[in-house]
Structures are given as C-alpha cells and as structure tokens.
Design a protein around this motif. Structure first.
Motif, short mmCIF file in Angstrom:
data_model
loop_
_atom_site.label_atom_id
_atom_site.label_comp_id
_atom_site.label_asym_id
_atom_site.label_seq_id
_atom_site.Cartn_x
_atom_site.Cartn_y
_atom_site.Cartn_z
N THR A 9 70.60 -22.64 11.21
CA THR A 9 71.86 -21.94 11.46
C THR A 9 72.76 -22.73 12.40
O THR A 9 73.97 -22.87 12.17
CB THR A 9 71.58 -20.54 12.04
OG1 THR A 9 70.79 -19.80 11.10
CG2 THR A 9 72.88 -19.78 12.28
N LEU A 18 77.09 -20.16 19.05
CA LEU A 18 76.57 -18.90 18.52
C LEU A 18 75.85 -18.18 19.65
O LEU A 18 74.96 -18.74 20.29
CB LEU A 18 75.60 -19.15 17.36
CG LEU A 18 76.18 -19.86 16.14
CD1 LEU A 18 75.09 -20.07 15.09
CD2 LEU A 18 77.34 -19.08 15.54
N SER A 19 76.27 -16.94 19.93
CA SER A 19 75.67 -16.21 21.05
C SER A 19 74.24 -15.79 20.72
O SER A 19 73.86 -15.67 19.53
CB SER A 19 76.51 -14.97 21.37
OG SER A 19 76.38 -14.02 20.31
N GLN A 21 73.12 -12.89 21.17
CA GLN A 21 73.22 -11.59 20.50
C GLN A 21 73.50 -11.75 19.00
O GLN A 21 72.92 -11.06 18.17
CB GLN A 21 74.33 -10.76 21.15
CG GLN A 21 74.49 -9.38 20.55
CD GLN A 21 75.55 -8.54 21.27
OE1 GLN A 21 76.07 -8.95 22.31
NE2 GLN A 21 75.85 -7.37 20.73
N GLU A 22 74.39 -12.68 18.66
CA GLU A 22 74.72 -12.93 17.26
C GLU A 22 73.50 -13.42 16.49
O GLU A 22 73.22 -12.97 15.36
CB GLU A 22 75.85 -13.95 17.18
CG GLU A 22 76.35 -14.24 15.77
CD GLU A 22 77.50 -15.23 15.77
OE1 GLU A 22 77.93 -15.62 14.67
OE2 GLU A 22 77.98 -15.62 16.87
N LYS A 25 70.94 -10.59 16.06
CA LYS A 25 71.33 -9.65 15.01
C LYS A 25 71.10 -10.26 13.62
O LYS A 25 70.64 -9.58 12.69
CB LYS A 25 72.80 -9.28 15.18
CG LYS A 25 73.31 -8.26 14.17
CD LYS A 25 74.76 -7.90 14.43
CE LYS A 25 75.26 -6.88 13.41
NZ LYS A 25 76.70 -6.53 13.66
N THR A 26 71.41 -11.54 13.50
CA THR A 26 71.24 -12.22 12.21
C THR A 26 69.80 -12.18 11.74
O THR A 26 69.52 -11.95 10.55
CB THR A 26 71.72 -13.68 12.31
OG1 THR A 26 73.12 -13.70 12.62
CG2 THR A 26 71.48 -14.43 11.01
N ARG A 31 67.06 -10.66 21.79
CA ARG A 31 67.70 -11.82 22.39
C ARG A 31 66.67 -12.68 23.13
O ARG A 31 66.79 -13.90 23.18
CB ARG A 31 68.81 -11.38 23.36
CG ARG A 31 70.01 -10.78 22.66
CD ARG A 31 71.08 -10.34 23.65
NE ARG A 31 71.60 -11.47 24.42
CZ ARG A 31 72.51 -11.37 25.38
NH1 ARG A 31 73.01 -10.17 25.68
NH2 ARG A 31 72.94 -12.43 26.02
#
Length: 310
Positions: A9, A18-19, A21-22, A25-26, A31
């Motif tokens: 990714t 890219l955080s 958190q992002e 979630k992905t 986290r």
C-alpha cells in the motif's frame, strides 16, 4: 500478512502520507497493529518515514519488490541484503532454476567485480542486480554479452536523464571520468561442446552513493541526478538488458557501444601476463574485442586477464 499489505500500500501511494488510522481501517486492524508492522518493516531495512500527525510513507528513493516491473517471463528474486546477486544466481541455478530471472538487492555485503575485485554496494544508494538467461550461444560469445550489457546501462541512463555516460572497455560505465557502474558476466557452460547453458549478467550502478572507501574516492562516483529514483533506473535498465539479451545480433548494439567508447582513439596501456604495453586503441571488433596498435603491429585484446588504463 499485515507487513506485506502495508508495504504494498505504501509503495502504491508514494506522493502522500498514510495515517495509522487510515491503514488500520483499510486492513481491519488496530492502529497499534499497524505501528508494530511498520516497526518490523523498518527493522527489516525498509526506509519508511513516520511523521507525527501525518502518518507513514516510503522514503522517496526506497526500493521494494512492489516497485519492480519486469518484462513478461522474468521471475523476480528480491532481497533487502545479500552477499552477492551473482552468487545467489549461481545458487538458484544449482537448485534448478531454468527460466529467466532477475536477482536484485538493496545491499550487497560481498559484491563482486572482475578479476576477483569487490564492488562496493552500500545499502539503499545503488541498484545491484543479476539477470539470468539461457542464450543459444557459445562460450566465445560471452565477451559480447558483456558489451551488450554495458549498452543497456547507457541506454537506460540516457532515457531517464541528461547525464552523458561513456564506456571504458570492456565493462565499466563512466560519468565525467569516474566509474558509476561495473558489470560482471559469468557463464555456466557445457565444456564438451562449448555451449552456454546459462549466463549471469551482474550489474551494479551507483545512483546516489555520497561517500566511498578511501581507495575508491578518486575513481568512483554516482550518477549525480537526484531526479532519477532507484526504482525508475532499475526498471528501465532491466527492460533494456532483456531487450539486448534477446537480440544480440542487432548491429545497433555495437554502434551504440562504439559511440560511447571512452577509449577509441586514445593512447592507452594494457597489462597482459604481467607485461605492460603502450598502444593506441583504434577500434572494437564485432565480438567486443579491443583492437589496438602497438610498435609491433595491430592486435585484438579480449577481456580475460587484461587491464586497460587510459
């Protein structure tokens, strides 16, 4: 595996952070799991930048296997660190490798050059790769394969930059008088009929190496073009190498080689069997041999144990 998913990714999102958190979630994880995976990747040698309130991204010139795009039919073997890509290629052949393959690494701890020399291969500043293929040629053709490999390098550099490389016979690529690339070709042959069963072309290019050991400081350099990433150069150089390897009879290869020669027309000395001889380099023949004129007459040098000095 989360590490691999995150690496892929990040490789596909080079222009932004890219955080955590992002990413969490992905992939449907916490986290903290993302943080641990990133730390593990960094411990493995992957260059990942982590910035508070921004997140994670690969360093601009980081190289991962997800960045490598190979021609069809070429198998990839990617390592963060290895002793030598040529040595690993030999291991793979001994284990039964029969197709075309690229072996590449972010670092070589025992990089090899011609005549038993080492090739300085520091982590994350160069590209180090070996291409294995199986030409229908004889052992006598091995020198020309090295010639073609040098042409693949200068073509790749010129496609990506305004840098003007030259070739010092037989296998070194120079920029502004200093070596930026070395090539080591090794053959696996059938000694009964002289046929080449497999060829390993090992290439190392200094892309952004800033410092060299004392013994190389006066002779080695990097490309000096920060706009070229290692991934771009590797992909382009391999594309060119596969192209010339599949079309060794193409006269354009020798035309390009001669046009970029750093020795034709120059006064040189060559060392053969411990004897140093002065000569003028006058041509390169169709097999990649260096044609020179000495006080005794004209002769053609093959690579072997001969050293040429400008």
């Amino acid at each position: 595996m989360l590490k691999e998913d995150i690496l892929k990714t990040l490789s596909g999102a080079r222009e932004r952070y890219l955080s955590g958190q992002e990413l969490a979630k992905t992939f449907g994880v916490s986290r903290n799991a993302v943080w641990k995976a990133v730390k593990a990747l960094q411990a493995d040698g992957v260059e990942i930048e982590a910035v508070t309130n921004k997140g994670y991204r690969l360093a601009p010139d980081a190289l991962t296997r997800f960045d490598i795009v190979l021609p069809e039919g070429v198998e990839l073997y990617f390592y963060d660190s290895i002793d030598s890509t040529n040595t690993q290629a030999k291991r793979l052949l001994a284990e039964g490798l029969s197709g075309k393959a690229l072996i590449t690494a972010n670092e070589q701890t025992a990089g090899r050059g011609r005549q038993g020399r080492s090739f300085y291969s520091p982590k994350n500043t160069g590209i180090y790769y070996s291409y294995v293929f199986h030409p229908q040629k004889t052992l006598a053709d091995a020198v020309f394969i090295t010639t073609a490999a040098a042409v693949s390098v200068i073509r790749a550099i010129e496609r990506l930059s305004a840098v003007k490389p030259t070739i010092k016979w037989v296998n070194d690529v120079y920029v502004e008088g200093k070596k930026v690339c070395g090539i080591l070709t090794e053959a696996v042959s059938d000694f009964e009929n002289g046929a080449l069963e497999s060829v390993i072309v090992g290439i190392g290019i200094n892309v952004s190496t800033a410092s060299f050991p004392a013994e190389l400081q006066d002779t080695a350099a990097s490309l000096g073009d920060a706009s070229i990433t290692r991934a771009q150069l590797l992909n382009t150089a391999v594309e060119e190498l596969v192209r010339v390897a599949e079309d060794l009879e193409n006269p354009a290869i020798m035309e390009d080689y001669k046009r970029h020669s750093a020795v034709i027309g120059k006064e040189i000395t060559f060392i053969k069997n411990g004897t140093t001889t002065k000569a003028t380099a006058i041509d390169i023949d169709e097999k990649g041999g260096l044609v020179v004129k000495t006080e005794q007459g004209t002769l053609t040098l093959s690579s072997g144990e001969i050293t040429v000095r400008l």
